[in-house]
Design a protein around this motif. Structure first.
Motif, PDB file in Angstrom:
ATOM      1  N   ALA A 143      38.017 -41.734   9.408  1.00 21.61           N
ATOM      2  CA  ALA A 143      38.175 -42.849  10.350  1.00 21.61           C
ATOM      3  C   ALA A 143      38.641 -42.353  11.711  1.00 21.61           C
ATOM      4  CB  ALA A 143      39.172 -43.865   9.803  1.00 21.61           C
ATOM      5  N   ILE A 144      38.193 -43.047  12.755  1.00 18.22           N
ATOM      6  CA  ILE A 144      38.610 -42.759  14.126  1.00 18.22           C
ATOM      7  C   ILE A 144      39.609 -43.842  14.554  1.00 18.22           C
ATOM      8  CG2 ILE A 144      37.850 -42.527  16.524  1.00 18.22           C
ATOM      9  CD1 ILE A 144      35.059 -41.827  15.433  1.00 18.22           C
ATOM     10  N   PRO A 145      40.826 -43.457  14.940  1.00 21.04           N
ATOM     11  CA  PRO A 145      41.808 -44.468  15.387  1.00 21.04           C
ATOM     12  C   PRO A 145      41.260 -45.282  16.555  1.00 21.04           C
ATOM     13  CG  PRO A 145      42.860 -42.326  15.078  1.00 21.04           C
ATOM     14  CD  PRO A 145      41.384 -42.090  14.972  1.00 21.04           C
ATOM     15  N   GLY A 146      41.646 -46.530  16.634  1.00 19.66           N
ATOM     16  CA  GLY A 146      41.118 -47.431  17.658  1.00 19.66           C
ATOM     17  C   GLY A 146      41.292 -46.955  19.076  1.00 19.66           C
ATOM     18  N   ASP A 147      42.426 -46.327  19.383  1.00 21.99           N
ATOM     19  CA  ASP A 147      42.711 -45.870  20.749  1.00 21.99           C
ATOM     20  C   ASP A 147      42.518 -44.375  20.927  1.00 21.99           C
ATOM     21  OD1 ASP A 147      43.328 -48.416  21.649  1.00 21.99           O
ATOM     22  OD2 ASP A 147      45.442 -48.237  21.104  1.00 21.99           O
ATOM     23  N   PHE A 148      41.821 -43.746  20.016  1.00 24.92           N
ATOM     24  CA  PHE A 148      41.644 -42.300  20.082  1.00 24.92           C
ATOM     25  C   PHE A 148      40.919 -41.892  21.358  1.00 24.92           C
ATOM     26  CE2 PHE A 148      39.354 -38.382  18.306  1.00 24.92           C
ATOM     27  CZ  PHE A 148      40.470 -37.555  18.480  1.00 24.92           C
ATOM     28  N   LEU A 149      41.510 -40.972  22.105  1.00 28.43           N
ATOM     29  CA  LEU A 149      40.963 -40.371  23.324  1.00 28.43           C
ATOM     30  C   LEU A 149      40.960 -41.304  24.540  1.00 28.43           C
ATOM     31  CD1 LEU A 149      37.935 -38.435  21.758  1.00 28.43           C
ATOM     32  CD2 LEU A 149      40.234 -37.582  22.222  1.00 28.43           C
ATOM     33  N   VAL A 150      41.647 -42.413  24.457  1.00 33.18           N
ATOM     34  CA  VAL A 150      41.713 -43.346  25.589  1.00 33.18           C
ATOM     35  C   VAL A 150      42.306 -42.680  26.827  1.00 33.18           C
ATOM     36  CG1 VAL A 150      42.882 -45.416  26.452  1.00 33.18           C
ATOM     37  CG2 VAL A 150      41.746 -45.466  24.240  1.00 33.18           C
ATOM     38  N   ASN A 151      43.287 -41.820  26.630  1.00 32.06           N
ATOM     39  CA  ASN A 151      43.949 -41.160  27.764  1.00 32.06           C
ATOM     40  C   ASN A 151      43.260 -39.874  28.210  1.00 32.06           C
ATOM     41  OD1 ASN A 151      45.811 -43.168  27.530  1.00 32.06           O
ATOM     42  ND2 ASN A 151      47.519 -41.876  26.927  1.00 32.06           N
ATOM     43  N   ASN A 152      42.262 -39.449  27.477  1.00 29.03           N
ATOM     44  CA  ASN A 152      41.610 -38.159  27.754  1.00 29.03           C
ATOM     45  C   ASN A 152      40.364 -38.354  28.612  1.00 29.03           C
ATOM     46  OD1 ASN A 152      42.548 -38.148  24.557  1.00 29.03           O
ATOM     47  ND2 ASN A 152      43.349 -36.451  25.762  1.00 29.03           N
ATOM     48  N   THR A 153      40.578 -38.841  29.805  1.00 27.22           N
ATOM     49  CA  THR A 153      39.471 -39.212  30.691  1.00 27.22           C
ATOM     50  C   THR A 153      38.722 -38.022  31.277  1.00 27.22           C
ATOM     51  OG1 THR A 153      41.043 -39.430  32.524  1.00 27.22           O
ATOM     52  CG2 THR A 153      40.509 -41.424  31.291  1.00 27.22           C
ATOM     53  N   ALA A 154      39.274 -36.814  31.128  1.00 21.26           N
ATOM     54  CA  ALA A 154      38.603 -35.612  31.630  1.00 21.26           C
ATOM     55  C   ALA A 154      37.665 -34.995  30.586  1.00 21.26           C
ATOM     56  CB  ALA A 154      39.637 -34.575  32.061  1.00 21.26           C
ATOM     57  N   LEU A 155      37.645 -35.565  29.387  1.00 22.37           N
ATOM     58  CA  LEU A 155      36.868 -34.998  28.291  1.00 22.37           C
ATOM     59  C   LEU A 155      35.378 -34.954  28.616  1.00 22.37           C
ATOM     60  CD1 LEU A 155      37.478 -34.019  25.327  1.00 22.37           C
ATOM     61  CD2 LEU A 155      36.634 -36.257  24.586  1.00 22.37           C
ATOM     62  N   THR A 156      34.765 -33.778  28.420  1.00 23.66           N
ATOM     63  CA  THR A 156      33.327 -33.618  28.677  1.00 23.66           C
ATOM     64  C   THR A 156      32.534 -33.321  27.409  1.00 23.66           C
ATOM     65  OG1 THR A 156      33.562 -31.250  29.186  1.00 23.66           O
ATOM     66  CG2 THR A 156      33.722 -32.800  31.034  1.00 23.66           C
ATOM     67  N   LYS A 157      33.190 -32.723  26.404  1.00 19.39           N
ATOM     68  CA  LYS A 157      32.471 -32.363  25.175  1.00 19.39           C
ATOM     69  C   LYS A 157      33.294 -32.757  23.953  1.00 19.39           C
ATOM     70  CE  LYS A 157      30.375 -28.365  27.487  1.00 19.39           C
ATOM     71  NZ  LYS A 157      30.265 -26.883  27.538  1.00 19.39           N
ATOM     72  N   LEU A 158      32.647 -33.484  23.044  1.00 20.37           N
ATOM     73  CA  LEU A 158      33.314 -33.932  21.826  1.00 20.37           C
ATOM     74  C   LEU A 158      32.406 -33.675  20.623  1.00 20.37           C
ATOM     75  CD1 LEU A 158      35.560 -35.390  20.267  1.00 20.37           C
ATOM     76  CD2 LEU A 158      34.472 -37.567  20.892  1.00 20.37           C
ATOM     77  N   TYR A 159      32.923 -32.892  19.683  1.00 22.42           N
ATOM     78  CA  TYR A 159      32.148 -32.529  18.497  1.00 22.42           C
ATOM     79  C   TYR A 159      32.857 -33.050  17.244  1.00 22.42           C
ATOM     80  CZ  TYR A 159      29.867 -29.406  21.818  1.00 22.42           C
ATOM     81  OH  TYR A 159      29.193 -28.900  22.900  1.00 22.42           O
ATOM     82  N   LEU A 160      32.289 -34.083  16.635  1.00 17.96           N
ATOM     83  CA  LEU A 160      32.846 -34.712  15.440  1.00 17.96           C
ATOM     84  C   LEU A 160      31.848 -34.711  14.285  1.00 17.96           C
ATOM     85  CD1 LEU A 160      34.743 -37.781  16.956  1.00 17.96           C
ATOM     86  CD2 LEU A 160      35.764 -36.088  15.421  1.00 17.96           C
TER      87      LEU A 160
END
Length: 230
Positions: A143-160
């Motif tokens: 499961a992915i938490p509802g607010d996961f990565l909300v503060n990580n606005t600089a994120l360019t690459k996400l591998y899940l």
């Protein structure tokens, strides 16, 4: 006891890390190493003392991948506020403790892939606002938490990819408008939220194959005009 590290110490001829118990493969302390990056990969380390790197306040990179580490303490790396690169992939880590990496606000790249992580804490990475690259693939995340990565606005690459994720939260990645690569393939996702990725107009690569998706919402990816790999 000491272990001589591989030939990855930059301009140094010798790089020795004090405090590796070669019998129990436990990293006790690394006071004998200074410099921007510490390489401890592929040494069959099973445990890392919570204070192992407390005196290495100048390090910017830590390579602990391809070991046999099963647990990490919440205060692990609390003194290493200059850390920008952390590689912990290829271990046996099953849980991320609450507060982990809260002090490492300079972190830009995190590699936790190829472990046994099943749950992402609600507060994970909340304080790591300059993070640009996150590898969490090949774990057991369901499961992915509802607010996961909300503060990580600089994120360019996400591998899940290659996890056990079954649902995408409605507002997932809405704030991550700099995202260019998103890999969610090899999960158990059954539905795509109606406005998923509408805000991610910088996205160039998306993988959603090998899931259980039965329908594509009307207008899906209409806003993603930079997409060139699907």
């Amino acid at each position: 006891m000491t272990t001589t590290l591989p030939q990855y110490c930059g301009s140094k001829n010798n790089c020795i890390c004090e405090g590796i118990d070669n019998v129990n493969k436990t990293l006790i302390t690394c006071d004998g190493v200074s410099g921007p990056i510490i390489f401890l990969n592929g040494l069959s380390i099973t445990d890392v003392n919570a204070n192992a790197f407390e005196n290495n306040t100048d390090i910017t990179g830590l390579f602990l991948f391809d070991n046999e580490i099963s647990t990490i303490a919440a205060e692990f790396l609390a003194n290493n506020t200059a850390l920008t690169l952390l590689l912990l992939f290829g271990n046996n880590i099953s849980a991320i403790p609450g507060g982990f990496l809260d002090k490492n606000t300079a972190l830009t790249e995190l590699y936790l892939d190829d472990n046994e992580i099943s749950t992402i804490p609600d507060d994970f990475l909340v304080k790591n606002t300059v993070l640009t690259i996150l590898y969490l693939y090949d774990n057991e995340i369901s499961a992915i938490p509802g607010d996961f990565l909300v503060n990580n606005t600089a994120l360019t690459k996400l591998y899940l990819y290659d996890n056990e994720i079954s649902a995408i939260p409605g507002d997932f990645l809405v704030k991550n408008t700099a995202l260019t690569k998103l890999y969610l393939d090899g999960n158990n996702i059954s539905a795509i939220p109606g406005d998923f990725l509408d805000q991610n107009t910088a996205l160039t690569e998306l993988k959603l194959d090998n899931n259980n998706i039965s329908a594509i919402p009307v207008g899906f990816l209409d806003n993603n005009t930079a997409l060139n790999y699907l």
